[in-house]
Design an enzyme around this catalytic site. Structure first.
Site: not given
Length: 715
Positions: A59, A61-62, A139, A202, A252, A295
């Protein structure tokens, strides 16, 4: 109730490669057994239209916004969890616990959409409920929380974790998204992707889609120090997935996952008659030595391979390497046609592309095998502070080592990324030129600590097992006390040098090195007293951190040359500081690293990047303006390159931020902008209408060429 431990044992060989040769830099990672029950959960990664998904933090927001998008796209979200909650949300039931959801709607997967300080408990609840697939996107979950979670995961064979600090997992064919990937970028197809970096994944997906090639399954392993699912795990899924015809690997710097993937691929290509073609990109060639590059896991530890060694290992294993993910569309068409797996593209194979046979030149970077002492996303104590803290854990430190001892040793506790656990780290030398090659890790379970047999293994490797009784007992106590400090204070690494005093039959300890996980304090407010010892930050660092920006100045070519000369004991000629470098502004750590790599490849020795700057995945107009201020504080910058791939970040919002920067910051340098992804056309239109000295480009290569031209202009 958690499943019983598997009795099958497996040994892992951690390799570090130099000069492209497959030679171990030290002995096998450990002879300690590792349980493989968790490996049985790899099949849980194969999501699709059949996958029943719940959200934890449903529930919020995000989660609500994400769930709406995912449901409209076709994801079968069957409910969600709110602690002690009930009722409905988005037309789906709300449950008070994961256990209740499992009983009622029997989900195959859960997406955890809560803040870092709540995520650990949410993951543990999902493990205890035996949810088959757990996706954690948050994160800054403390490292010790993650190690404890993996201790739980290693003792069961029901649940598989993706993440944390990951965009999640998505099936374009099955319309199943568990994460926050930009949906308009994806298209159904037959290429599987596994990536450390969200933005680079992406970029990869966008390139494929523009080339008319869709994706089967995209697994974001995330950029944390320890990943719940790594490259090899994903490769095992893709090997047996009928929907996957080719594979892309995005890696990476940091850890050894890419080298382990290279080993797996080499074996795969030997045992399979018609192996699926594989391509890859590796980021971090231009990373600042000893710094965390955005990262949490993007740093090279002792005994871990460099970005160069990762690249060479994959290339030697038969992987097609590219330098920028925008090239994947053309590359995959080419190699699919050659493999005979995509007849539609066969005609295009007749025109060989130069990037398919691309070979990366050796860049003039200096690898540092020293400790990552300049990491600013962690707390590093100075020598006196370290000595005082160690003393409180019954570890006395001498000002220096003995002068007349025939041998010295290196010992400590750190992270074994491959084993997803803490480990004893040891080497029978403290010689900096040998340490990287001879260091060895001895993993152990986080919840039980180092066993007596593990301690004896480490002491045997140190050649201290035959020491006098007093020294042997001291060495055992030293390891136990280091582990107590490590666990209690949530360290990332705690090491020191030691030697057997020739006249006292006792150990002498010196040169302590301690650094700690900043996330434990920032996310969970633990160890406030310890983190109060942190050195005062510069104004630039403070401003960047306040805005959520990772900004790291990079050495200029002249500085790098001087460092190289020093390393080879030649006298460098004095070269004035350049004034034609490129200030970079990028959203996403992986893309920022790759941008700097490609600028160096295309533009050295003429110019290169002045900085690494990651605005984060949720960049706003304000953070863009702050980013310009940080970049312009460097007098070496002549041109600014904004390279954005919009996922969560919208292209038009980035464009508005650039315009705001011109007005508020007073930008007087030429600016080149390349916007791709969400609202990319709208973003370029916003820039065009602004009538400012900004050059906007659609393609990455065109933008880089313009950056090079502007950096080379006189005046």
């Amino acid at each position: 109730m958690l499943s019983q431990r598997s009795r099958c044992l497996r040994r892992h060989l951690q390799l570090s490669r130099s000069s492209g040769r497959f030679t171990p830099s030290y002995a096998p990672l450990s002879t300690s057994p590792r349980l493989n029950g968790y490996d049985d959960t790899i099949q849980n990664l194969k999501i699709g239209s059949h996958t029943r998904v719940i959200f934890q933090g449903f529930t919020g927001k995000q989660a609500t916004a994400n769930a709406k998008e995912s449901i409209e796209w076709g994801t079968n979200i069957v409910g969600g969890v709110k602690p002690n909650g009930s009722g409905e949300h988005l037309g789906r039931p709300v449950f008070p616990s994961v256990k209740a959801a499992m009983k009622d709607v029997k989900p195959d997967a859960t997406g955890i959409y809560v803040a870092a300080h709540q995520a650990t408990a949410a993951i543990e609840e999902a493990i205890e409920a035996e949810v088959p697939l757990i996706v954690a996107v948050a994160e800054h979950i403390p490292l010790h929380d993650i190690m404890r979670i993996h201790s739980m995961l290693s003792s069961q064979s029901k649940s598989r974790l993706v993440g944390a600090n990951a965009p999640g997992i998505i099936s374009a064919i099955g319309k199943c998204r568990i994460g926050f990937q930009p949906l308009p970028t994806f298209s159904p197809g037959h290429i599987g992707i596994v990536a450390k970096s969200g933005t680079l994944s992406y970029e990869t997906v966008g390139s494929l889609t523009r080339a008319g090639l869709g994706q089967s399954l995209c697994i974001g392993m995330g950029g944390d120090v320890i990943a719940g699912t790594n490259h090899v795990d994903a490769l095992k899924v893709f090997e047996h997935d009928d929907d996957t015809e080719a594979i892309i690997l995005v890696g990476e710097l940091g850890g050894t996952s890419e080298e382990e993937a290279a080993d797996w691929i080499a074996d795969y290509r030997k045992r399979v008659k018609n192996p699926k073609p594989i391509a890859a990109v590796i980021g971090g060639f231009q990373a600042a030595p000893g710094r965390v590059m955005g990262h949490a896991g993007a740093w090279t530890g002792l005994g871990e391979g460099t970005t160069e060694s990762k690249y060479k290992a994959l290339e030697k294993a038969g992987v097609t390497m590219v330098d920028h993910p925008a090239k994947f569309g053309g590359v995959m068409k080419d190699i699919l046609a050659q493999s005979g797996r995509n007849e539609q593209s066969a005609a295009q194979a007749q025109q060989r592309r130069s990037y398919h046979t691309y070979r990366r030149p050796c860049l003039s970077t200096v690898f540092s095998a020293s400790h990552p002492s300049q990491q600013r996303r962690s707390l590093h104590l100075i020598a006196d502070q370290s000595s005082d803290l160690l003393k409180s854990f019954n570890i006395p430190i001498s000002p220096s080592g003995p002068q007349d001892t025939p041998s010295t040793h290196f010992l400590g506790i750190t992270v074994a990324r491959s084993s997803r656990s803490p480990c004893i780290i040891a080497a029978p030398t403290t010689d900096p030129s040998q340490l990287h090659k001879r260091v060895r890790r001895f993993p152990f379970d986080y919840r039980t600590g180092p066993t007596q047999s593990t301690i004896q293994e480490a002491l045997s490797y140190l050649q201290l097992d035959a020491s006098p009784p007093k020294a042997s007992a001291q060495a055992v106590s030293l390891i136990k006390n280091l582990w107590t400090l490590y666990r209690t204070k949530e360290a990332i690494t705690a090491t020191l040098s030691l030697a057997l005093h020739p006249s006292q039959d006792a150990l002498v300890l010196w040169d302590p090195y301690l650094f700690f996980d900043a996330a434990a304090f920032k996310s969970c407010n633990r160890h406030a007293d310890l983190h109060a010892l942190a050195a005062q930050k510069s104004d630039i660092d403070t401003e960047a951190e306040k805005a959520g920006i990772v900004y790291i100045p990079l050495a200029s070519p002249s500085t790098s040359s001087a460092a190289t000369s020093a390393a080879t004991q030649t006298a460098p000629s004095h070269v004035p500081e350049p004034t034609n470098l490129v200030g970079t502004l990028v959203n996403g750590a992986g893309l920022a690293m790759n941008t700097n790599d490609v600028l160096a490849l295309r533009l050295l020795p003429h110019t290169t990047s002045a900085n690494f700057l990651d605005t984060g995945g949720k960049a706003t107009s304000a953070t863009i303006a702050t980013s310009f201020k940080l970049i312009l504080s460097d007098p070496r910058v002549k041109v600014i390159f904004v390279n954005i791939f919009g996922g969560l970040t919208l292209g038009d919002m980035i464009a508005e931020g650039i315009i705001l920067a011109f007005k508020e910051v007073g930008v007087r340098k030429p600016v080149v902008v390349r916007i791709r992804g969400t609202n990319e056309e709208r973003g370029r239109e916003v820039l065009r209408r602004a009538d400012l000295p900004i050059k906007a480009f659609d393609g990455f290569e065109e933008a880089v060429r313009e950056v090079g031209r502007l950096a080379g202009e006189e005046g």
